[in-house]
Design an enzyme around this catalytic site. Sequence first.
Site, PDB file in Angstrom:
ATOM      1  N   ASN A 175       0.376 -49.901 -13.430  1.00 30.34           N
ATOM      2  CA  ASN A 175       1.564 -49.053 -13.355  1.00 30.34           C
ATOM      3  C   ASN A 175       1.239 -47.579 -13.517  1.00 30.34           C
ATOM      4  O   ASN A 175       1.924 -46.724 -12.967  1.00 30.34           O
ATOM      5  CB  ASN A 175       2.560 -49.469 -14.445  1.00 30.34           C
ATOM      6  CG  ASN A 175       3.693 -48.484 -14.617  1.00 30.34           C
ATOM      7  OD1 ASN A 175       4.529 -48.336 -13.739  1.00 30.34           O
ATOM      8  ND2 ASN A 175       3.715 -47.785 -15.753  1.00 30.34           N
ATOM      9  N   GLN A 226      11.445 -47.347 -13.556  1.00 34.05           N
ATOM     10  CA  GLN A 226      10.414 -47.654 -12.563  1.00 34.05           C
ATOM     11  C   GLN A 226       9.793 -46.435 -11.891  1.00 34.05           C
ATOM     12  O   GLN A 226       8.862 -46.587 -11.096  1.00 34.05           O
ATOM     13  CB  GLN A 226      11.001 -48.589 -11.504  1.00 34.05           C
ATOM     14  CG  GLN A 226      11.431 -49.924 -12.107  1.00 34.05           C
ATOM     15  CD  GLN A 226      11.878 -50.942 -11.092  1.00 34.05           C
ATOM     16  OE1 GLN A 226      12.412 -50.585 -10.038  1.00 34.05           O
ATOM     17  NE2 GLN A 226      11.655 -52.200 -11.389  1.00 34.05           N
ATOM     18  N   ASP A 250       2.708 -42.043 -14.231  1.00 29.03           N
ATOM     19  CA  ASP A 250       3.227 -43.153 -13.455  1.00 29.03           C
ATOM     20  C   ASP A 250       2.798 -43.085 -11.990  1.00 29.03           C
ATOM     21  O   ASP A 250       3.128 -42.136 -11.277  1.00 29.03           O
ATOM     22  CB  ASP A 250       4.755 -43.149 -13.553  1.00 29.03           C
ATOM     23  CG  ASP A 250       5.353 -44.497 -13.246  1.00 29.03           C
ATOM     24  OD1 ASP A 250       5.172 -45.411 -14.059  1.00 29.03           O
ATOM     25  OD2 ASP A 250       5.996 -44.625 -12.189  1.00 29.03           O
ATOM     26  N   ASP A 271       0.281 -55.892 -16.566  1.00 28.80           N
ATOM     27  CA  ASP A 271       0.839 -55.134 -17.674  1.00 28.80           C
ATOM     28  C   ASP A 271       1.976 -54.238 -17.187  1.00 28.80           C
ATOM     29  O   ASP A 271       1.906 -53.667 -16.093  1.00 28.80           O
ATOM     30  CB  ASP A 271      -0.266 -54.279 -18.302  1.00 28.80           C
ATOM     31  CG  ASP A 271       0.237 -53.406 -19.430  1.00 28.80           C
ATOM     32  OD1 ASP A 271       0.592 -53.953 -20.491  1.00 28.80           O
ATOM     33  OD2 ASP A 271       0.289 -52.177 -19.240  1.00 28.80           O
ATOM     34  N   HIS A 328       7.983 -51.894 -14.947  1.00 32.07           N
ATOM     35  CA  HIS A 328       7.986 -50.471 -14.619  1.00 32.07           C
ATOM     36  C   HIS A 328       7.514 -50.210 -13.193  1.00 32.07           C
ATOM     37  O   HIS A 328       7.432 -49.060 -12.761  1.00 32.07           O
ATOM     38  CB  HIS A 328       7.126 -49.709 -15.629  1.00 32.07           C
ATOM     39  CG  HIS A 328       7.655 -49.814 -17.025  1.00 32.07           C
ATOM     40  ND1 HIS A 328       8.708 -49.066 -17.480  1.00 32.07           N
ATOM     41  CD2 HIS A 328       7.294 -50.620 -18.060  1.00 32.07           C
ATOM     42  CE1 HIS A 328       8.971 -49.384 -18.737  1.00 32.07           C
ATOM     43  NE2 HIS A 328       8.136 -50.330 -19.106  1.00 32.07           N
ATOM     44  N   GLU A 386       4.219 -59.160 -16.949  1.00 34.55           N
ATOM     45  CA  GLU A 386       4.823 -58.785 -18.219  1.00 34.55           C
ATOM     46  C   GLU A 386       6.141 -58.069 -17.908  1.00 34.55           C
ATOM     47  O   GLU A 386       6.155 -56.896 -17.556  1.00 34.55           O
ATOM     48  CB  GLU A 386       3.911 -57.842 -19.020  1.00 34.55           C
ATOM     49  CG  GLU A 386       4.512 -57.527 -20.391  1.00 34.55           C
ATOM     50  CD  GLU A 386       4.094 -56.188 -20.964  1.00 34.55           C
ATOM     51  OE1 GLU A 386       4.278 -55.978 -22.167  1.00 34.55           O
ATOM     52  OE2 GLU A 386       3.587 -55.331 -20.206  1.00 34.55           O
TER      53      GLU A 386
END
Length: 460
Positions: free
Chosen positions: A120, A170, A179, A209, A213, A240
């Site tokens: 992510n 996100q 991000d 992980d 997001h 996750e």
Amino acid sequence: MRRVTAAALALVLAAAALVLAAARPAAAGPPDDRPGVTLFQWTWTSIARECTDVLGPAGYGWVQTSPPQEHAVVGGQWWTSYQPVSYRIESKLGTRAEYAAMVSACRGAGVEVIADAVVNHMSGQTGGTGWAGTPFSTERYPGPAGGYGPQDFNDCRTNIASYQDRYQVQHCRLVGLQDLRTGSEYVRQEIADYLLDLVSLGVRGFRVDAAKHVPAADLEAILGTVRATPQGRDVYVVHEVIGAGGEPIQPSEYLGSGDSHEFSYARHLKGQVQSNQLASLRDLRTQPWLLPSDRAGVFVDNHDTERNGETLSYKNGTDYRLANVFMLAYPYGWPSVHSGYAFSDHDAGAPQSGSGEVLDAACGQGTFTCAHRWNETAHMVGFRNAVAGTDLTQWWDDGGSGIAFGRGDRGYVALNAGSSALTRTFATSLPAGAYCDVVSGQASGGACTGTTVTVDGSGR
């Protein structure tokens, strides 16, 4: 004494016999249907040794490693492993060669390897040099195929302020972590190449992980690229996705590219065990707020929840052990045992050398809990393998802290969360014979090192 390889019983907590589970469904489930274990912040050499000496013989089907990529050098905190600097397989847990040797050793012991994949974001640092010597600065991370520049990160440069806002969750930064623009074809290919590199070393699957997001469609595209290759065709994925009531992003959204972890299961288990209401767990697998059993990765705790108190942890003593017995005996989800190290500081990393390398785990000494070796986990892994393919039978409860149930005609488990002894004759579906309680001991050489329990011709 009747041999315990045909059936198993636990009177106080559980019993076990070791057999291989049936083949997994093509569309769901880890690379091996047998229970797995997360060896959190264990070095690659330690995992290799554990696979050969403990995990394989105990019947664990797979082991999840901590993130293997190069990370930022900030201090000794555990979370530095979750701050990528590059996709080189070099970290405080070991080298690329050691990771490859670990995968080979584990597979030789019948244990597959799943890697914790951080895709992510990159680090939350403004600059520096990574563990393997890679220099980086804000939004500039060199890589073999060009790396990342400012254009490869999402436009939102602020932290997530509201988890009720899907866009923020996100596209904005998670606690300052930069991000990645996973909607970009270039970024998607960089991530896919990293995952395929791990697959080339023998890795059979990934825990993604912080999956919530990343838009589900982006992960489907990335993992589709991985699975479009011959070597990545059968790669397993569990996401996750920390689902919470009222939030717009839920674990079920991610089933298009893999299974999801079921945090609601672990939270509920904590509440029922601590309130001595085990009887309420009878129909847990049928609850509409849980994922379908064949799509749910379940655990009693993980590295985050053992620190934030969201679930039980090793610090909860007997409650924690009871919860692990229930998880491994009850027919719901794909279970994984968590095994890390003792801590008093939320941020504290595993024991390290003066230069920052994590030290090899040493069970029976030091701070590693080695929870996967306890009878309530290791022997219950054997129990789950022995009863694979059977359904829940002969449920009994006292309306509160005491429960017991069978798994077909192969095993029986009884748990008592109360403060008084539970003594009774149970009705089971087991054939007549003498059985070994593997929580108090184990079956060895045709004998039982723990309590022996007799079942009569009526199954009592």
